[in-house]
Design an enzyme around this catalytic site. Structure first.
Site, mmCIF file in Angstrom:
data_model
loop_
_atom_site.group_PDB
_atom_site.id
_atom_site.type_symbol
_atom_site.label_atom_id
_atom_site.label_comp_id
_atom_site.label_asym_id
_atom_site.label_seq_id
_atom_site.Cartn_x
_atom_site.Cartn_y
_atom_site.Cartn_z
ATOM 1 N N ASP A 90 0.813 -1.105 -0.041
ATOM 2 C CA ASP A 90 -0.156 0.041 -0.040
ATOM 3 C C ASP A 90 0.763 1.436 0.069
ATOM 4 O O ASP A 90 2.042 1.244 0.316
ATOM 5 C CB ASP A 90 -1.043 0.013 1.164
ATOM 6 C CG ASP A 90 -0.286 -0.328 2.490
ATOM 7 O OD1 ASP A 90 0.746 0.434 2.672
ATOM 8 O OD2 ASP A 90 -0.940 -0.973 3.337
ATOM 9 N N ASP A 92 1.504 5.031 1.690
ATOM 10 C CA ASP A 92 1.323 5.917 2.762
ATOM 11 C C ASP A 92 1.666 7.367 2.509
ATOM 12 O O ASP A 92 2.795 7.598 1.757
ATOM 13 C CB ASP A 92 1.946 5.386 4.115
ATOM 14 C CG ASP A 92 1.510 4.226 4.546
ATOM 15 O OD1 ASP A 92 0.108 3.903 4.508
ATOM 16 O OD2 ASP A 92 2.375 3.181 4.766
ATOM 17 N N ASP A 151 9.303 3.901 13.486
ATOM 18 C CA ASP A 151 9.884 2.912 14.119
ATOM 19 C C ASP A 151 11.107 2.571 13.506
ATOM 20 O O ASP A 151 12.276 2.722 14.278
ATOM 21 C CB ASP A 151 9.018 1.412 14.177
ATOM 22 C CG ASP A 151 8.403 1.469 12.761
ATOM 23 O OD1 ASP A 151 8.900 1.883 11.705
ATOM 24 O OD2 ASP A 151 7.531 0.256 12.639
#
Ligand code: ATP
Ligand code: MG
Length: 462
Positions: free
Chosen positions: A74, A76, A157
């Site tokens: 996907d 983002d 992260d």
């Protein structure tokens, strides 16, 4: 290929892996990304937001994956616009989420996730519990403190997930030396690992997921605190763990992810009963789960549908006999003991990982079938073939056999039965003789091709 990708990239100075305030800027000529590789809808969103005066970039998995030559799952977008400002720009946009407020922009079936730049948490912010909040162990419960692009990069992260691609200038901004880590195939948390895991223990599972999926090593400071902090996963809402577990096991590298989870002691907080079975009967339990995951990995790679129910049925199966035997020792007859054990085991598992009802029911049906597959006399075998769950039950039987369970050739019998014509079938049932339980099939006279274990393509649900 990677060498060529980053020919002109300078290696970072030691000790400067995170906390850059000015990014490494990688120009169009220095990287392999092309605007056309990204979703045109995602590129359109970035262009539109930039035209409206906001900063906007493609970020995260899509930039990482394309640099690695992988097709992104996907796309983002990260932007300086607030969720409300984003929504105002697009007719087809919806604000979602509580923990992280995000905007989903819909284009038919494609959904582009647009996130506002977020800041890392400061003590000051925590006084304002609407925007940001932590629990006693440092876990972030809400995270809607907006920030600058630099800050947004620091709160991501892993370094490889903090790359920002601007499709207009076609430059990559790298605040955390992520390109260096991509080149060295290394997963590295941004900031202090213990602190980052305490903020969000799911990052430990993400480490395993990305290491398995991308075939990356985990940098030693990033891996070091995991075993000690693994138990923090018990605090995570079970619904979130369900989503994460699916991502871990259904990304095509589930078997490797399983090995890593066990090695890093993350399997126990996710699947306590299965982890216990793994200690009690290591070889059998390990073989059964690995085999189920390898089969799933193969199906994923072939683009075939996979069902979480089958996977959870396999993950929990090794924990079932012990429980049933315990109930029997309490005086419960075998079949009710098995049912009771199945019910308890699933209920207990759902306290950790919230398996939705639409999957728990089929898990029970797959298990029930294991009881019924040996009983084939009269019309039972034909009725079984008509059962919409037959395929899953049969596949599960083969899985059990491949892990060394002794079934006296039951799997082969069913393989043969499916291939047989009517009169052959009648003969096979006759050969079972009068033994109603049919526990041991009579030896087959004719050897059939094993190639006919093909119907695994028609699993009928989900
Ligand atoms: P994929 O979508 O391929 O599974 P991804 O890296 O895009 O991988 P997402 O869950 O879609 O992962 O998240 C998008 C980005 O948001 C990540 O790349 C990362 O920068 C950031 N992110 C997601 N989850 C976290 C988290 N728990 N902590 C910090 N940053 C996160
Ligand atoms: Mg993503």
């Amino acid at each position: 290929m990677l060498k060529k990708l980053f020919q002109s990239f300078r290696p970072p100075v030691r000790g400067q892996h995170h906390r850059r305030t000015t990014p490494e800027v990688i120009n169009k000529s220095q990287h392999s990304l092309q605007r056309s590789q990204f979703s045109r809808h995602a590129v359109g969103i970035v262009e539109r937001l930039q035209a409206a005066g906001y900063q906007a970039y493609l970020v995260g998995g899509c930039v990482r994956d394309l640099l690695l030559g992988i097709t992104p799952k996907d796309f983002d977008v990260a932007t300086s616009a607030t969720p409300e400002q984003v929504r105002a720009e697009f007719r087809n946009a919806r604000i979602i989420g509580r923990r992280f407020k995000l905007v989903h922009v819909h284009f038919g079936r494609e959904i582009i996730e647009v996130a506002t730049f977020r800041a890392p948490h400061s003590d000051e912010d925590q006084a304002d519990s609407h925007r940001s909040s932590h629990n006693a162990s440092g876990r972030i419960l809400r995270d809607n403190v907006y920030g600058t692009l630099e800050e947004d990069a620091q709160r991501r992260d892993f370094t490889i997930n903090a790359l920002y691609y601007d499709p207009v200038s076609e430059r990559i901004l790298d605040y955390a030396n992520g390109v260096h880590d991509i080149r060295n195939r290394l997963l590295r948390l941004i900031g202090d690992p213990t602190h980052r895991y305490q903020e969000d223990p799911v990052r430990m599972l993400r480490a395993v997921r990305f290491a398995a999926k991308l075939d990356f090593g985990i940098e030693k400071h990033t891996v070091q605190p995991i075993r000690e902090l693994a138990k923090l996963l018990r605090e995570i809402p079970p619904a979130r763990l369900f989503e994460e577990t699916l991502k871990l096991f259904l990304n095509g590298q589930g078997a490797i992810a399983f090995e890593m989870l066990v090695d890093l002691e993350l399997f126990e907080p996710l699947f306590p009963a299965s982890s216990h079975a793994l200690e009690e009967r290591p070889t059998y339990t390990h073989t059964l789960i690995s085999q189920a995951l390898s089969n799933t990995d193969l199906r994923v790679k072939q683009g075939k549908p996979v069902t979480p129910a089958f996977l959870f049925a396999a993950l929990l199966w090794p924990a079932l006999p012990g429980r049933a035997l315990y109930l029997q020792s309490q005086g419960v007859p075998p079949i009710p003991a098995m049912n009771g054990a199945a019910h308890d085991l699933i209920a207990e598992q759902c306290q950790r990982i919230a398996i939705p009802k639409r999957f728990t029911l089929p898990i029970r049906e797959i298990w029930d079938m294991q009881e019924r597959l040996p009983r084939r006399s009269g019309k039972r075998a034909d009725m079984m073939l008509d059962n919409p769950r037959f395929r899953a039950g049969y596949d599960f039987l083969l899985l059990r056999e491949s892990a060394g369970e002794e079934t006296d050739g039951l799997g082969q019998w069913w393989t043969d039965y499916q291939d047989a014509n009517d009169s052959q079938r009648r003969e096979m049932i006759r050969e079972l003789g009068s033994r109603d339980d049919g526990a041991s099939a009579a030896p087959r006279k004719r050897k059939r091709s094993p190639s006919k274990r093909k119907r695994e393509d028609d699993q009928t649900w989900d």
